[in-house]
Design an enzyme around this catalytic site. Structure first.
Site, PDB file in Angstrom:
ATOM      1  N   LYS A   1       0.343  -0.768  -0.055  1.00  0.00           N
ATOM      2  CA  LYS A   1      -0.150  -0.137   0.038  1.00  0.00           C
ATOM      3  C   LYS A   1       0.372   1.670   0.316  1.00  0.00           C
ATOM      4  O   LYS A   1       0.407   1.907  -0.715  1.00  0.00           O
ATOM      5  CB  LYS A   1      -0.984  -0.055   0.942  1.00  0.00           C
ATOM      6  CG  LYS A   1      -1.549   1.347   2.145  1.00  0.00           C
ATOM      7  CD  LYS A   1      -2.407   0.950   3.082  1.00  0.00           C
ATOM      8  CE  LYS A   1      -1.664   1.875   3.479  1.00  0.00           C
ATOM      9  NZ  LYS A   1      -1.717   2.883   4.237  1.00  0.00           N
ATOM     10  N   ASN A   2       1.887   1.104   0.945  1.00  0.00           N
ATOM     11  CA  ASN A   2       3.041   2.216   1.313  1.00  0.00           C
ATOM     12  C   ASN A   2       3.454   2.745  -0.255  1.00  0.00           C
ATOM     13  O   ASN A   2       4.364   3.610   0.148  1.00  0.00           O
ATOM     14  CB  ASN A   2       2.949   2.296   2.302  1.00  0.00           C
ATOM     15  CG  ASN A   2       2.082   2.505   3.132  1.00  0.00           C
ATOM     16  OD1 ASN A   2       0.885   2.261   3.222  1.00  0.00           O
ATOM     17  ND2 ASN A   2       2.440   2.205   4.223  1.00  0.00           N
TER      18      ASN A   2
ATOM     19  N   CYS B   1      -5.855  11.983  13.011  1.00  0.00           N
ATOM     20  CA  CYS B   1      -6.500  10.333  12.554  1.00  0.00           C
ATOM     21  C   CYS B   1      -6.653   9.817  13.595  1.00  0.00           C
ATOM     22  O   CYS B   1      -6.175  11.268  15.110  1.00  0.00           O
ATOM     23  CB  CYS B   1      -5.378  10.508  11.578  1.00  0.00           C
ATOM     24  SG  CYS B   1      -3.977   8.854  12.663  1.00  0.00           S
TER      25      CYS B   1
ATOM     26  N   ARG C   1      -2.038  14.533  12.712  1.00  0.00           N
ATOM     27  CA  ARG C   1      -0.023  14.259  12.120  1.00  0.00           C
ATOM     28  C   ARG C   1       0.049  15.272  11.401  1.00  0.00           C
ATOM     29  O   ARG C   1      -0.786  15.801  10.285  1.00  0.00           O
ATOM     30  CB  ARG C   1      -0.665  12.890  11.468  1.00  0.00           C
ATOM     31  CG  ARG C   1      -0.785  11.795  12.418  1.00  0.00           C
ATOM     32  CD  ARG C   1      -1.170  10.800  11.699  1.00  0.00           C
ATOM     33  NE  ARG C   1      -0.134  10.175  10.585  1.00  0.00           N
ATOM     34  CZ  ARG C   1      -0.307   8.996  10.318  1.00  0.00           C
ATOM     35  NH1 ARG C   1      -1.600   8.287   9.863  1.00  0.00           N
ATOM     36  NH2 ARG C   1       0.252   8.681   9.234  1.00  0.00           N
ATOM     37  N   PRO C   2       0.657  16.329  12.036  1.00  0.00           N
ATOM     38  CA  PRO C   2       1.345  17.321  10.695  1.00  0.00           C
ATOM     39  C   PRO C   2       1.507  17.816   9.443  1.00  0.00           C
ATOM     40  O   PRO C   2       2.025  16.488   9.473  1.00  0.00           O
ATOM     41  CB  PRO C   2       1.702  17.992  12.351  1.00  0.00           C
ATOM     42  CG  PRO C   2       2.271  17.194  13.309  1.00  0.00           C
ATOM     43  CD  PRO C   2       1.671  16.100  12.790  1.00  0.00           C
TER      44      PRO C   2
ATOM     45  N   ASP D   1       3.686  20.397   8.606  1.00  0.00           N
ATOM     46  CA  ASP D   1       4.744  21.279   9.193  1.00  0.00           C
ATOM     47  C   ASP D   1       6.116  20.871   8.166  1.00  0.00           C
ATOM     48  O   ASP D   1       6.425  22.141   7.364  1.00  0.00           O
ATOM     49  CB  ASP D   1       4.666  22.000   9.862  1.00  0.00           C
ATOM     50  CG  ASP D   1       5.076  20.426  11.390  1.00  0.00           C
ATOM     51  OD1 ASP D   1       4.901  19.584  10.688  1.00  0.00           O
ATOM     52  OD2 ASP D   1       6.303  20.944  11.496  1.00  0.00           O
ATOM     53  N   LEU D   2       5.909  19.836   7.936  1.00  0.00           N
ATOM     54  CA  LEU D   2       7.089  19.272   7.282  1.00  0.00           C
ATOM     55  C   LEU D   2       7.412  19.443   6.318  1.00  0.00           C
ATOM     56  O   LEU D   2       8.136  19.779   4.912  1.00  0.00           O
ATOM     57  CB  LEU D   2       8.101  18.537   7.793  1.00  0.00           C
ATOM     58  CG  LEU D   2       8.620  18.333   8.642  1.00  0.00           C
ATOM     59  CD1 LEU D   2       8.799  16.807   9.865  1.00  0.00           C
ATOM     60  CD2 LEU D   2       9.675  18.823   9.238  1.00  0.00           C
TER      61      LEU D   2
ATOM     62  N   ASP E   1       4.257   0.647  12.646  1.00  0.00           N
ATOM     63  CA  ASP E   1       3.203  -0.034  12.002  1.00  0.00           C
ATOM     64  C   ASP E   1       2.870  -2.207  12.142  1.00  0.00           C
ATOM     65  O   ASP E   1       1.915  -2.139  12.178  1.00  0.00           O
ATOM     66  CB  ASP E   1       2.682   0.129  10.196  1.00  0.00           C
ATOM     67  CG  ASP E   1       2.666   1.807   9.901  1.00  0.00           C
ATOM     68  OD1 ASP E   1       3.430   1.658   8.876  1.00  0.00           O
ATOM     69  OD2 ASP E   1       2.746   2.298  10.480  1.00  0.00           O
TER      70      ASP E   1
ATOM     71  N   ARG F   1      -8.840  -0.634   4.278  1.00  0.00           N
ATOM     72  CA  ARG F   1      -8.002  -0.053   3.710  1.00  0.00           C
ATOM     73  C   ARG F   1      -6.086  -0.541   3.229  1.00  0.00           C
ATOM     74  O   ARG F   1      -5.637   0.255   2.327  1.00  0.00           O
ATOM     75  CB  ARG F   1      -7.475   1.229   4.740  1.00  0.00           C
ATOM     76  CG  ARG F   1      -9.346   1.579   5.023  1.00  0.00           C
ATOM     77  CD  ARG F   1      -8.357   2.864   5.931  1.00  0.00           C
ATOM     78  NE  ARG F   1      -7.083   4.011   5.296  1.00  0.00           N
ATOM     79  CZ  ARG F   1      -7.278   5.411   5.562  1.00  0.00           C
ATOM     80  NH1 ARG F   1      -7.281   5.420   6.950  1.00  0.00           N
ATOM     81  NH2 ARG F   1      -5.872   6.059   5.023  1.00  0.00           N
TER      82      ARG F   1
HETATM   83  C1  EPZ Z   1       3.648   7.026   6.537  1.00  0.00           C
HETATM   84  O1  EPZ Z   1       2.977   7.352   7.032  1.00  0.00           O
HETATM   85  C2  EPZ Z   1       2.833   6.387   6.774  1.00  0.00           C
HETATM   86  N1  EPZ Z   1       2.253   5.420   5.744  1.00  0.00           N
HETATM   87  C3  EPZ Z   1       2.403   5.188   8.098  1.00  0.00           C
HETATM   88  O2  EPZ Z   1       2.099   4.019   7.776  1.00  0.00           O
HETATM   89  C4  EPZ Z   1       3.908   5.338   8.809  1.00  0.00           C
HETATM   90  O3  EPZ Z   1       3.059   4.996  10.370  1.00  0.00           O
HETATM   91  C5  EPZ Z   1       4.653   6.409   9.105  1.00  0.00           C
HETATM   92  O4  EPZ Z   1       5.053   6.564   7.656  1.00  0.00           O
HETATM   93  C6  EPZ Z   1       5.840   5.946   9.556  1.00  0.00           C
HETATM   94  O5  EPZ Z   1       6.889   5.102   8.885  1.00  0.00           O
HETATM   95  C7  EPZ Z   1       2.038   5.712   4.475  1.00  0.00           C
HETATM   96  O6  EPZ Z   1       2.933   5.811   4.030  1.00  0.00           O
HETATM   97  C8  EPZ Z   1       0.582   6.445   3.345  1.00  0.00           C
HETATM   98  P1  EPZ Z   1       5.694  10.201   8.579  1.00  0.00           P
HETATM   99  P2  EPZ Z   1       3.232   9.300   7.633  1.00  0.00           P
HETATM  100  O7  EPZ Z   1       5.225  11.530   8.378  1.00  0.00           O
HETATM  101  O8  EPZ Z   1       3.852   9.550   6.021  1.00  0.00           O
HETATM  102  C9  EPZ Z   1       5.384  13.453  12.261  1.00  0.00           C
HETATM  103  C10 EPZ Z   1       0.603   2.905   7.680  1.00  0.00           C
HETATM  104  O9  EPZ Z   1      -0.398   1.814   9.068  1.00  0.00           O
HETATM  105  N2  EPZ Z   1       5.674  14.384  11.366  1.00  0.00           N
HETATM  106  O10 EPZ Z   1       7.151   8.951   8.848  1.00  0.00           O
HETATM  107  O11 EPZ Z   1       2.631  10.582   7.161  1.00  0.00           O
HETATM  108  C11 EPZ Z   1       4.522  12.956  12.504  1.00  0.00           C
HETATM  109  O12 EPZ Z   1       3.470  13.443  13.481  1.00  0.00           O
HETATM  110  C12 EPZ Z   1       0.224   4.535   7.796  1.00  0.00           C
HETATM  111  O13 EPZ Z   1      -0.149   1.537   6.612  1.00  0.00           O
HETATM  112  C13 EPZ Z   1       5.246  16.061  11.356  1.00  0.00           C
HETATM  113  O14 EPZ Z   1       5.978  16.298  13.054  1.00  0.00           O
HETATM  114  O15 EPZ Z   1       4.529   9.518   8.641  1.00  0.00           O
HETATM  115  C14 EPZ Z   1       5.211  11.680  13.231  1.00  0.00           C
HETATM  116  O16 EPZ Z   1       5.479  11.657  14.261  1.00  0.00           O
HETATM  117  C15 EPZ Z   1      -0.381   4.330   9.182  1.00  0.00           C
HETATM  118  N3  EPZ Z   1       5.332  17.087  10.832  1.00  0.00           N
HETATM  119  C16 EPZ Z   1       6.522  11.836  12.669  1.00  0.00           C
HETATM  120  O17 EPZ Z   1       6.590  12.919  12.033  1.00  0.00           O
HETATM  121  C17 EPZ Z   1       5.423  16.394   8.730  1.00  0.00           C
HETATM  122  O18 EPZ Z   1       5.175  17.493   8.576  1.00  0.00           O
HETATM  123  C18 EPZ Z   1       6.795  10.966  11.366  1.00  0.00           C
HETATM  124  O19 EPZ Z   1       5.368  10.793  10.118  1.00  0.00           O
HETATM  125  C19 EPZ Z   1       5.095  15.576   8.850  1.00  0.00           C
HETATM  126  C20 EPZ Z   1       4.913  14.241   9.703  1.00  0.00           C
END
Ligand code: EPZ
Length: 437
Positions: free
Chosen positions: A22-23, A118, A123-124, A126-127, A312, A404
């Site tokens: 999926k990812n 979510c 889940r911001p 901002d980055l 995950d 999903r």
């Molecule tokens: C991806 O989500 C995956 N989703 C998630 O899988 C997975 O849990 C996550 O990566 C972590 O490995 C997909 O690939 C579609 P992140 P993503 O940005 O990209 C913080 C599943 O079950 N953050 O790596 O949204 C965030 O809050 C899903 O398949 C900021 O602070 O995750 C978190 O603490 C659930 N600001 C950390 O970074 C931002 O702008 C990692 O999040 C973005 C993220």
């Protein structure tokens, strides 16, 4: 609405097959928008999230053709006249936010809804926004939307450091940087196999990216990208989920074979921790064989960005700890409160305490089936896993979460000896207090 009815009286037996990731499929779909023409992705899983993202892409103008039986998906992005991703679609699936990078990379402008929260908290993004600004985009937030535009001639490019490491932000920034006018650098980038496979597809399309799989990505923008045909990777989280199911729900001493996964995508930490439990696991080219020991040992884990232990898989690991003969902890360093599955697992008899971002699991408590509510797809699958080893019947509610990210899960498990079937139910029906026990 659907639920799974699981009965824990039969052991997992035989084999399971992993579907496409999926990812990885979702960013690959976004990448096809960068080329003016038809591209195809193979090994695409038949999932709600893929169908949702297909609708988001169609909204902008491209055509998307999905063949769920052949597991292929084609996108013809010749025309993309509406660089917009509306709230009604983005709220259903956070990864729709990849449209920001794809539309900036293709059109130089975008109007994309903020994803919102979510199940387990904020889940911001901002980055994503700060990074796009660093690459030269003008970004305004208004009425829940990101309004992005670039100076004439497209994004300039630039340097941005991710803190914390972010899979989504790495993907979104790559989508925008590969067609920028100049060079870009992403520091502290994600190295998940999903990101590497996505980056390799961009390279096949003609993108100039160095450093894939490392924390520093360097991109030289190119004028245009070419269409292509890309094979999606196997789903590493489904592979990990099936391995943990095999280690807990099969007959001790009976090997379970899991086909078509790429075991390297699990990362070394997951493999080390699994070995420490006493599970006997052999990793072949496209087959992982798992043999459950008489008694699994408790092993604590802490999630981290790849190559660390995947967040995950922490809910599924929690269920494994419930079958051990001691106490261990699960700490999620990625998300603060991704423990919505704990109260549901406690309904089945698991002994768990949560303190901040750590869950302490006391193994050996007998599990008894009960009704339990899925809150997100990985929490949901941990309830199925617990139902497979609990005495009696477990109803896992709100199975749409599982649909999903797990293709034909009940069919796969039924074919491997598990008593599980899907039933429709009315969640808002007045409870029949006569039969409610
Ligand atoms: C991806 O989500 C995956 N989703 C998630 O899988 C997975 O849990 C996550 O990566 C972590 O490995 C997909 O690939 C579609 P992140 P993503 O940005 O990209 C913080 C599943 O079950 N953050 O790596 O949204 C965030 O809050 C899903 O398949 C900021 O602070 O995750 C978190 O603490 C659930 N600001 C950390 O970074 C931002 O702008 C990692 O999040 C973005 C993220």
């Amino acid at each position: 609405m659907d639920k799974f009815v699981v009965r824990g009286n039969t052991a997992l037996d035989g084999s399971l097959t992993v579907s496409g990731s999926k990812n990885t499929a979702l960013p690959l779909m976004a990448a096809t928008l960068l080329a003016e023409g038809p591209s195809t992705i193979t090994n695409v899983p038949d999932l709600r999230d893929v169908r949702t993202f297909s609708k988001v892409i169609r909204y902008g103008g491209p055509s998307v053709t999905v063949d769920p039986d052949a597991h292929t998906l084609s996108v013809d992005a010749t025309t993309l006249e509406t660089p917009v991703a509306p709230y009604e679609m983005v709220k259903k699936m956070r990864a729709s936010f990849y449209m920001l990078g794809a539309l900036l990379g293709r059109c130089g402008r975008a109007k994309v809804s903020l994803p919102g929260g979510c199940a387990w908290g904020p889940r911001p993004v901002d980055l994503h926004i700060k990074g796009m600004r660093a690459f030269g985009a003008d970004i305004e937030l208004d009425e829940g939307y990101v309004h992005a535009s670039t100076p004439d001639g497209g994004l300039e490019g630039g340097t941005f450091r991710l803190d914390p490491v972010s899979v989504g932000a790495t993907i979104n920034l790559l989508l925008a940087a590969v067609t920028a006018r100049g060079g870009s650098k992403i520091e502290n980038a994600a190295t998940e196999p999903d990101v590497v496979a996505f980056g390799r597809a961009l390279q096949e399309m003609g993108a100039q990216i160095d450093g894939l799989g490392t924390r520093t990505l360097e991109v030289q923008g190119v004028d245009r990208l070419n269409t292509g045909t890309f094979r999606n990777t196997p789903d590493r989280i489904e592979l990990g989920t099936f391995i943990l199911m095999a280690a807990t729900a099969s007959e001790p001493g009976t090997p379970i074979r899991i086909h078509e996964g790429t075991h390297e995508h699990l990362g070394p930490v997951f493999k080390q921790k699994l070995a420490q439990t006493g599970a006997d696991v052999s990793y072949g080219d496209d087959i992982v064989t798992v043999t459950r020991p008489d008694q699994l040992r408790p092993v604590s884990i802490e999630t981290a960005p790849f190559p660390g232990f995947a967040t995950d898989l922490q809910a599924q690991w929690t269920v494994l700890l419930g079958t051990t003969d001691g106490t261990a902890t699960v700490t999620d360093t990625i998300y603060d409160d991704r423990f919505k599955h704990v109260p549901e697992l406690q309904r089945l008899g698991m002994k768990i305490e949560v303190d901040g971002n750590t869950a302490t699991v006391h193994g050996g408590a007998p599990l008894k089936g009960a009704k339990a509510m899925s809150t997100d797809l990985r929490a949901g699958v941990s309830l199925v896993m617990a139902g497979m080893i609990a005495e009696g019947r477990t109803d896992v509610l709100r199975v749409y979460h599982l649909d999903r990210g797990y293709e034909a899960l009940e069919q796969k498990l039924r074919d491997a000896g598990i008593s599980i079937h899907r039933e429709e139910y009315d969640e808002f029906a007045e409870p029949d207090l006569e039969t409610a026990t």
